[in-house]
Motif scaffolding. Structure first.
Motif, short mmCIF file in Angstrom:
data_model
loop_
_atom_site.label_atom_id
_atom_site.label_comp_id
_atom_site.label_asym_id
_atom_site.label_seq_id
_atom_site.Cartn_x
_atom_site.Cartn_y
_atom_site.Cartn_z
N VAL A 1 0.76 -1.17 0.22
CA VAL A 1 0.17 0.10 0.11
C VAL A 1 1.04 1.31 0.03
N VAL A 2 0.48 2.06 -1.21
CA VAL A 2 1.87 3.27 -1.18
C VAL A 2 1.06 4.53 -0.75
N ALA A 3 1.79 5.32 -0.18
CA ALA A 3 1.12 6.53 0.29
C ALA A 3 2.14 7.72 -0.44
N LYS A 4 1.50 8.92 -0.62
CA LYS A 4 2.41 9.77 -1.50
C LYS A 4 1.98 11.19 -0.84
N SER A 5 2.82 12.26 -0.64
CA SER A 5 2.45 13.39 -0.15
C SER A 5 1.91 14.26 -1.41
N LEU A 6 1.30 15.26 -0.89
CA LEU A 6 0.66 16.04 -1.92
C LEU A 6 0.85 17.57 -1.53
N PRO A 7 0.80 18.27 -2.42
CA PRO A 7 1.27 19.90 -2.06
C PRO A 7 0.45 20.47 -1.12
N TYR A 8 0.77 21.06 -0.31
CA TYR A 8 0.45 22.05 0.77
C TYR A 8 1.59 23.00 0.96
N TRP A 9 1.29 23.75 2.07
CA TRP A 9 2.14 24.94 2.29
C TRP A 9 3.58 24.33 2.64
N LYS A 10 3.76 23.25 3.33
CA LYS A 10 4.99 22.71 4.04
C LYS A 10 5.39 21.22 3.33
N ALA A 11 4.60 20.89 2.51
CA ALA A 11 4.70 19.44 1.86
C ALA A 11 6.12 19.12 0.94
N ARG A 12 6.45 18.11 1.10
CA ARG A 12 7.64 17.77 0.13
C ARG A 12 7.30 16.45 -0.53
N PRO A 13 7.89 16.29 -1.63
CA PRO A 13 7.49 14.78 -2.51
C PRO A 13 7.96 13.80 -1.83
N ALA A 14 6.97 12.66 -1.44
CA ALA A 14 7.61 11.63 -1.09
C ALA A 14 6.65 10.37 -1.41
N THR A 15 7.14 9.41 -1.65
CA THR A 15 6.36 8.23 -1.88
C THR A 15 6.94 6.91 -1.24
N VAL A 16 6.12 6.27 -0.50
CA VAL A 16 6.54 5.24 0.64
C VAL A 16 5.44 4.19 0.68
N SER A 17 5.81 3.18 1.36
CA SER A 17 4.71 1.96 1.82
C SER A 17 4.32 2.70 3.09
N LEU A 18 3.01 2.35 3.13
CA LEU A 18 2.13 2.71 4.42
C LEU A 18 2.15 1.59 5.35
N LYS A 19 2.66 2.23 6.49
CA LYS A 19 2.74 1.18 7.50
C LYS A 19 1.53 1.08 8.45
N SER A 20 0.82 2.45 9.01
CA SER A 20 -0.16 2.38 9.60
C SER A 20 -1.02 3.51 9.35
N ILE A 21 -2.09 3.41 9.79
CA ILE A 21 -3.32 4.83 9.66
C ILE A 21 -3.52 5.05 11.06
N PHE A 22 -3.59 6.45 11.57
CA PHE A 22 -4.13 6.87 12.80
C PHE A 22 -5.12 7.80 12.86
N LEU A 23 -6.11 7.48 13.44
CA LEU A 23 -7.13 8.59 13.59
C LEU A 23 -6.96 9.45 14.78
N LEU A 24 -6.56 10.74 14.47
CA LEU A 24 -5.90 11.35 15.57
C LEU A 24 -7.00 11.99 16.65
N ARG A 25 -6.55 12.16 17.76
CA ARG A 25 -7.76 12.97 18.96
C ARG A 25 -6.91 13.33 19.80
N HIS A 26 -6.77 14.72 20.33
CA HIS A 26 -5.89 15.04 21.50
C HIS A 26 -6.51 14.34 22.83
N GLY A 27 -5.81 14.00 23.60
CA GLY A 27 -6.08 13.11 24.82
C GLY A 27 -5.45 13.49 25.81
N LEU A 28 -5.43 12.89 27.22
CA LEU A 28 -4.71 12.93 28.35
C LEU A 28 -3.56 11.86 28.56
#
Lengths: 243, 142
Positions: A151-178
């Motif tokens: 499974v391949v992930a690639k960065s897409l342009p936004y203000w601070k992005a830089r090109p990268a193509t890598v295998s995807l290791k995991s996906i995280f659904l973020l939430r600020h916690g304690l």
């Protein structure tokens, strides 16, 4: 591929394998767009999608946008038209990049693999990217595709992005916690949650079905976690835990 | 009466669930295992009797079978996921109330386990005039 500096009012960028061309009769607009997509510019290539800016046409409004999906053209009218290219780009890309997923997410490298960090505004994508600037390749938008081997992930342009193509290791659904804590989701729960963080090409049935197919495959091949985290670098240990 | 899937849908089997997207309604649904088996049968016009047989194969018995099938089909129809060649009004309404959540029963009753909306902005980018802020939103809303 080295960028080719052109002065004919157009340039191309590589959106993770999809070539987009930008053109404008306004040199300043081209200059601003090139700065925005710096790092993703490529030598002239046959574009899949064309963004055509014209400073004219916004007589009554400050700008307007017209999308011609059939012919893969996006028209940006008015002096402020290019300011809104980010929003149009990601939604159009969801159509032309299908079956790949376009995710509202940050992408963090861990060696030769990467974590995709999804979350609604304020959930911590930029925070996470800011905690690990050496690992972060984008903090807003990423593309995910599948091949038989990975499974391949690639960065897409936004203000601070830089090109990268890598295998995807995991996906995280973020939430600020304690505390820093992650919980593995079932594949169906992962689909249910990830749906919020994708741009769906629902107007094009084939593209939507293909996108859904990729999402289904991704959640069965890559672990998806809900991640509660504190905004400091200790969260890296939680990100990289081995099950 | 025969029932079949509506158009403009996409679906995948994920683990024990069948996840269905109604593209026009921008909604996603999760069907449980037995519901997913019925969904497979609905690829072509199918009689309620055939659907009842699937539920019986899944281990449900007696009068509950008809109630469960009718209730499920009505639920699917209300969400625009199936079409029938006869009106469904009244179906499932006068069913003996089955305790669908009772131990040993819930897993055998076809059911829409969850429903979620999918927000999508591509369509809103068409011919926007002075409103492209809508295109700048992220897919899940704020």
């Amino acid at each position: 591929m080295d960028p080719v500096v052109r002065n004919d009012g157009r340039f191309c960028i590589d959106l993770g394998g999809t070539i987009a061309e930008f053109s404008s009769s306004e040199p300043d607009a081209i200059h601003r767009m090139r700065r925005r997509f710096a790092g993703f510019e490529v030598a002239s290539a046959r574009p899949v999608i064309s963004f055509i800016h014209s400073p004219e046409g916004g007589e009554q409004l400050s700008f307007s946008t017209s999308v011609d999906l059939k012919n893969r053209k996006v028209y940006l009218f008015g002096e402020q038209g290019i300011s809104h290219v980010d929003g149009v780009l990601r939604t159009v890309l969801a159509v032309v990049a299908a079956p790949d997923l376009i995710a509202h997410a940050a992408l963090l490298l861990d060696g030769e693999r990467a974590f995709l960090c999804c979350g609604k505004p304020g959930a911590g994508k930029s925070t996470m990217a800011g905690l690990f600037p050496e690992n972060a390749v984008c903090d807003e938008l990423a593309r995910v595709g599948v091949s038989p081997k990975r499974v391949v992930a690639k960065s897409l342009p936004y203000w601070k992005a830089r090109p990268a193509t890598v295998s995807l290791k995991s996906i995280f659904l973020l939430r600020h916690g304690l505390s820093n804590r992650r919980i593995r989701l079932s594949a169906s729960d992962a689909i249910r949650e990830l749906r919020r963080h994708l741009y769906w090409p629902l107007d094009e049935e084939k593209a939507a079905d293909a996108t859904f197919g990729t999402l289904s495959e991704v959640v069965q091949r890559v672990p998806v976690y809900r991640l509660d985290f504190l905004p400091d670098r200790r969260v890296w240990k939680t990100l990289t835990e081995v099950e | 009466m025969k029932v079949t899937r509506a158009e403009c849908l996409a679906w995948r089997k994920i683990d024990q669930e069948t996840v269905v997207i109604h593209l026009a309604e921008r909604k996603m649904f999760g069907l449980n295992d037995i519901g997913g088996r019925m969904w497979e049968a609905l690829s072509a016009p199918t009689t309620l009797e055939r659907l009842e047989a699937i539920v019986v194969e899944g281990g449900l018995e007696g009068a509950n079978v008809i109630d469960a099938v009718e209730r499920f089909i009505v639920d699917l129809a209300e969400e625009g996921l199936v079409m029938s060649d006869e009106p469904l009004e009244g179906r499932g309404d006068d069913a003996e109330v089955v305790d669908f959540m009772a131990p040993g029963v819930s897993g055998r009753v076809p059911r829409i386990e969850w429903r979620e909306e999918i927000r999508q902005f591509a369509g809103q980018c068409h011919f926007l005039s002075g409103q492209s802020h809508q295109c700048n939103q992220h897919p899940g809303g704020s």
